[in-house]
Enzyme design. Structure first.
Site, mmCIF file in Angstrom:
data_model
loop_
_atom_site.group_PDB
_atom_site.id
_atom_site.type_symbol
_atom_site.label_atom_id
_atom_site.label_comp_id
_atom_site.label_asym_id
_atom_site.label_seq_id
_atom_site.Cartn_x
_atom_site.Cartn_y
_atom_site.Cartn_z
ATOM 1 N N ARG A 160 28.600 22.655 -0.708
ATOM 2 C CA ARG A 160 29.611 21.704 -0.229
ATOM 3 C C ARG A 160 29.371 20.316 -0.828
ATOM 4 N NH1 ARG A 160 27.712 20.173 5.903
ATOM 5 N NH2 ARG A 160 25.530 20.688 5.648
ATOM 6 N N GLU A 210 45.139 21.656 11.787
ATOM 7 C CA GLU A 210 45.071 22.247 10.449
ATOM 8 C C GLU A 210 46.432 22.700 9.940
ATOM 9 O OE1 GLU A 210 43.157 23.103 13.032
ATOM 10 O OE2 GLU A 210 41.154 22.412 12.459
ATOM 11 N N ARG A 242 27.584 26.033 3.590
ATOM 12 C CA ARG A 242 26.794 24.997 4.263
ATOM 13 C C ARG A 242 25.330 24.948 3.839
ATOM 14 N NH1 ARG A 242 23.954 25.101 9.470
ATOM 15 N NH2 ARG A 242 23.769 22.957 10.218
#
Lengths: 317, 281
Positions: A13, A61, A170
Site C-alpha cells: 500500500r 463508498e 497491508r
C-alpha cells in the site's frame, strides 16, 4: 537458479501511496478520492500536496464510485481508495453500471486485500474480489506483489484508458522487484527458468513462490516461477509457453479458488493445452482473526504449501 | 426561444413519440415518461446551453443526467427532436442492435447520453462528480439531474445528498419527479417518503417546490429560479409535482402505467388525445 534479493520488508500500500503522489506531480488530471481511510491507503502525501484534487468522500463508498465515474466525464482520472472489501463487494452494482458498463476511466485502488489484513477478521478479509472484478466486461484486474511493483503499476494504470481494479495489501512483505521497472499491463514476468513445474503466482504469493522454488531446487526440482501481476487480461502466451516445457502447473493466490487466478489459468489450459494443475488458494471459506503469518499457514497460502502442491502436480504428469 | 404554442406542440409530439415507442415493442415505461414530457421539453428547448455536436466531456456546456433511466422514451424523444440523432431512430427503441437500449447507456455511443442509468439511485453521485470536474476545469456551466421520487428509497442518494451539501456543490440543480407513485403503487403504501422538503432542508439543500410540474411556464420559472440560486454555496433541488401518465386520460391518476405498454386500441385513443404536431417518426 536465479535468486532475488529482498531489499527490506515494506507494505504494498505504501507503493500505491508513493505512486499516487508521483502522479499528482506528473499528471494534472489525476484526482484522488477516499472513503475515510487516508492513512490506511497511504494517500496522505497526495492530499497534502494536491488538496484541490483530493476528495474526502466520507464513509460512503457507493457515492465515491459514482462521483469518480462523473469526474471522468470532465476528463479527470480518478483513483478511489478504500479497503478491497469496500472497493468491490459493497459497491458492485455502482462499479458495474456507472463505471464498467459506462466505460469510465476510473482506477479502483484497493488495499487490505485477502487474509493478510490479519486481526480485523473475515468481515474485512475479502477473498472474492478478483472474481467479482474480472467478471466485469472491460475491467482490467491487477494484483501486485511488492512495493516497487505496486508503485510502478499505479503509475502505469494512469496511462491506460479504461477501468482498472488495482489490488494490494497491508502487511510488510519482501521488496524484491526492480525499483525502476517498467510495468506492462497484461504482460507476465518470468522470474526463474525451470523445466519440471510452472508456478504462476500473483500478489503476496509471488515471493512465497520464489521461496518455494529455492526449496524445490534443493530437492532437485526445477521450478519456473511466473509473476502474473495482471489477472485480466491474462498473459496466456506466457503460461502456455511455460507449460509446454514443464507439462504441469501450480497457481498461487491470496483469494478463493472460485473466481481467482487459478480458474482463469485453468480455463486457458482447458481451451488450449489441458495440463495438470494444483491450486494454492483458499478453499471456499471465509477468513478469521490472526497474524498474517498464522493465517497464511493455516489456510495453506505460503511457500510450504506451494512446495507440496508442486510435488503433487509433478506426479500427475 | 420558442413561443408557448411551439413549446406545447413540442410536448404533444414528445407524448406521441413516447406512446408509439412503447407500443411498438410492447414494453417500456410510459407513465413516468409522460409525466416528465414538459420538464424535458423545457429543459432542452428553453433552459440548457448545449451543443448537439456531442462531445462526452461537455466542456462549456450545461449537462443533464437522468438517474431514473426507465423513463428513457421521453429522454430519447427529446434528444432526437432537439437534434442529437435522427428522429427516425426512435423506431429502433428496445430492438436488437439499437443505440436506444431499454435504459439509456453510453455503451452504444448514443449522442446525448453520458452515463448508463437504470439500476436506480446512482445518478446524483455521478452528477456530483461531473460538477466537481467542472469546477476543477473552471467551467461555469451547470449540471442538471432528474430523479424519481420512489428512487429516493435507494440509500446511495442520501450519501450523495449529504456530500453535496457538505461540500458546497452549488453548480448542480437536481429535480425530483414527485408523482408519489412507483411500480408497486403509491409511494405512501410502498415506503413512505415523508416530507421530502423537510428532508432536503435538513440536509442543507436549497429547496424549490414546484406544484405545477406539468405546466411549461411553471417549470421554466422554477428552473430559472433554481439557476439564480446556484453559486451560493448550496446545491439546489426542485420538488416537481407531476401527474404520472399526464396527457392521456386513462393513464392518469394511477400507477398502473408505470411499466406497461398500451394495446392497439388504447394507443389509438391516446394518440387521438395528442394529435400530431411536428410529424411522427
Amino acid at each position: 537458479m536465479k535468486t532475488y534479493n529482498n531489499t527490506g520488508n515494506v507494505d504494498t500500500r505504501s507503493g500505491f501511496g508513493a505512486g499516487l503522489e508521483e502522479l499528482g506531480k506528473k499528471n494534472p488530471n489525476v484526482v484522488a478520492l477516499c472513503a475515510d481511510l487516508i492513512g490506511s491507503l497511504k494517500m496522505d502525501a497526495f492530499k497534502e500536496n494536491h488538496p484541490e484534487r483530493f476528495f474526502q468522500i466520507g464513509i460512503a463508498e457507493a457515492n465515491m464510485i459514482g462521483i469518480a465515474a462523473g469526474m471522468t466525464i470532465g476528463g479527470k482520472i480518478p483513483f478511489t481508495g478504500t479497503f478491497a472489501n469496500f472497493s468491490t463487494g459493497r459497491v458492485y452494482d455502482q462499479i458495474r453500471q456507472s463505471v464498467a458498463y459506462s466505460g469510465k476511466n476510473v482506477k479502483i485502488c484497493a488495499s487490505h486485500a485477502g487474509l493478510t489484513l490479519g486481526e480485523d477478521g473475515a468481515t474485512h478479509q475479502i477473498l472474492e474480489d478478483i472474481g467479482l472484478m474480472k467478471m466485469l466486461p472491460g475491467m482490467t484486474v491487477i494484483n501486485t506483489c511488492d512495493y516497487n511493483q505496486t508503485k510502478a503499476a499505479t503509475l502505469a494504470i494512469a496511462e491506460h484508458d479504461g477501468p482498472v481494479y488495482l489490488r494490494f495489501g497491508r502487511p510488510k512483505v519482501a521488496n524484491f522487484t526492480p525499483e525502476d521497472q517498467k510495468f506492462e499491463i497484461g504482460k507476465a514476468v518470468q522470474l526463474t527458468e525451470g523445466t519440471d513445474v510452472t508456478i504462476v503466482a500473483t500478489g503476496h504469493l509471488v515471493w512465497e513462490a520464489l521461496e518455494a522454488a529455492k526449496e524445490l531446487n534443493e530437492k532437485g526440482v526445477s521450478a519456473e516461477v511466473i509473476n502474473i501481476h495482471t489477472i485480466k487480461p491474462l498473459d496466456e502466451k506466457a503460461i502456455l509457453d511455460s507449460v509446454s516445457k514443464t507439462r504441469c502447473i501450480v497457481t498461487a493466490e491470496e483469494h478463493n479458488f472460485f473466481g481467482g487466478l487459478g480458474e482463469s489459468v485453468a480455463r486457458t489450459l482447458a481451451e488450449h493445452q489441458p495440463t495438470p494443475q494444483e491450486f494454492v488458494a483458499t478453499q471456499d471459506t471465509f477468513g478469521e482473526s490472526g497474524t498474517p503469518a498464522q493465517l497464511m499457514e493455516k489456510y495453506g497460502l505460503n511457500a510450504k504449501a506451494i512446495v507440496e502442491k508442486a510435488q503433487k502436480v509433478i506426479k500427475r504428469k | 426561444m420558442s413561443t408557448t404554442q411551439q413549446l406545447q406542440d413540442f410536448v404533444t409530439q414528445v407524448r406521441r413519440d413516447i406512446l408509439r415507442q412503447v407500443h411498438q415493442v410492447n414494453s417500456g415505461h410510459p407513465g413516468g415518461s409522460l409525466g416528465c414530457a414538459e420538464f424535458f421539453s423545457v429543459l432542452y428547448q428553453e433552459v440548457m446551453d448545449y451543443s448537439t455536436d456531442f462531445k462526452m466531456n461537455g466542456e462549456n456546456e450545461d449537462l443533464f443526467f437522468l438517474s431514473n433511466g426507465h423513463i428513457s422514451p421521453v429522454f430519447y424523444s427529446v434528444l432526437a427532436r432537439s437534434g442529437f440523432f435522427p428522429v427516425d431512430e426512435l423506431n429502433t427503441f428496445r430492438k436488437i442492435d439499437s443505440r436506444l437500449q431499454g435504459h439509456p447507456t453510453t455503451h452504444e455511443a448514443l449522442p446525448g447520453i453520458r452515463i448508463a442509468s437504470g439500476s436506480l439511485g446512482q445518478g446524483l453521485s455521478v452528477a456530483i462528480g461531473a460538477a466537481a470536474a467542472k469546477k476543477l476545469n473552471n467551467d461555469d456551466k451547470l449540471i442538471y439531474t432528474l430523479h424519481g421520487d420512489g428512487e429516493l428509497q435507494e440509500g446511495q442518494n442520501w450519501e450523495a445528498i449529504m456530500y453535496a451539501a457538505g461540500n458546497k456543490v452549488d453548480n448542480l440543480i437536481a429535480t425530483v419527479d414527485y408523482n408519489k407513485k412507483q411500480i408497486d403503487g403509491a409511494t405512501d403504501d410502498v415506503l413512505p417518503l415523508g416530507s421530502l422538503k423537510a428532508k432536503f432542508e435538513a440536509f442543507d439543500w436549497d429547496v424549490i417546490e414546484l406544484k405545477e410540474g406539468n405546466s411549461c411556464d411553471a417549470i421554466k420559472s422554477a428552473l430559472n429560479e433554481a439557476k439564480s440560486r446556484t453559486g451560493k454555496g448550496k446545491p439546489v433541488v426542485i420538488l416537481m409535482e407531476t401527474e404520472m401518465g399526464n396527457g392521456v386520460d386513462f393513464m392518469m391518476g394511477t400507477h398502473a402505467w408505470h411499466g406497461k405498454a398500451p394495446s392497439d386500441e388504447q394507443l389509438k385513443t391516446a394518440l387521438e388525445q395528442n394529435p400530431e404536431t411536428l410529424g411522427d417518426y
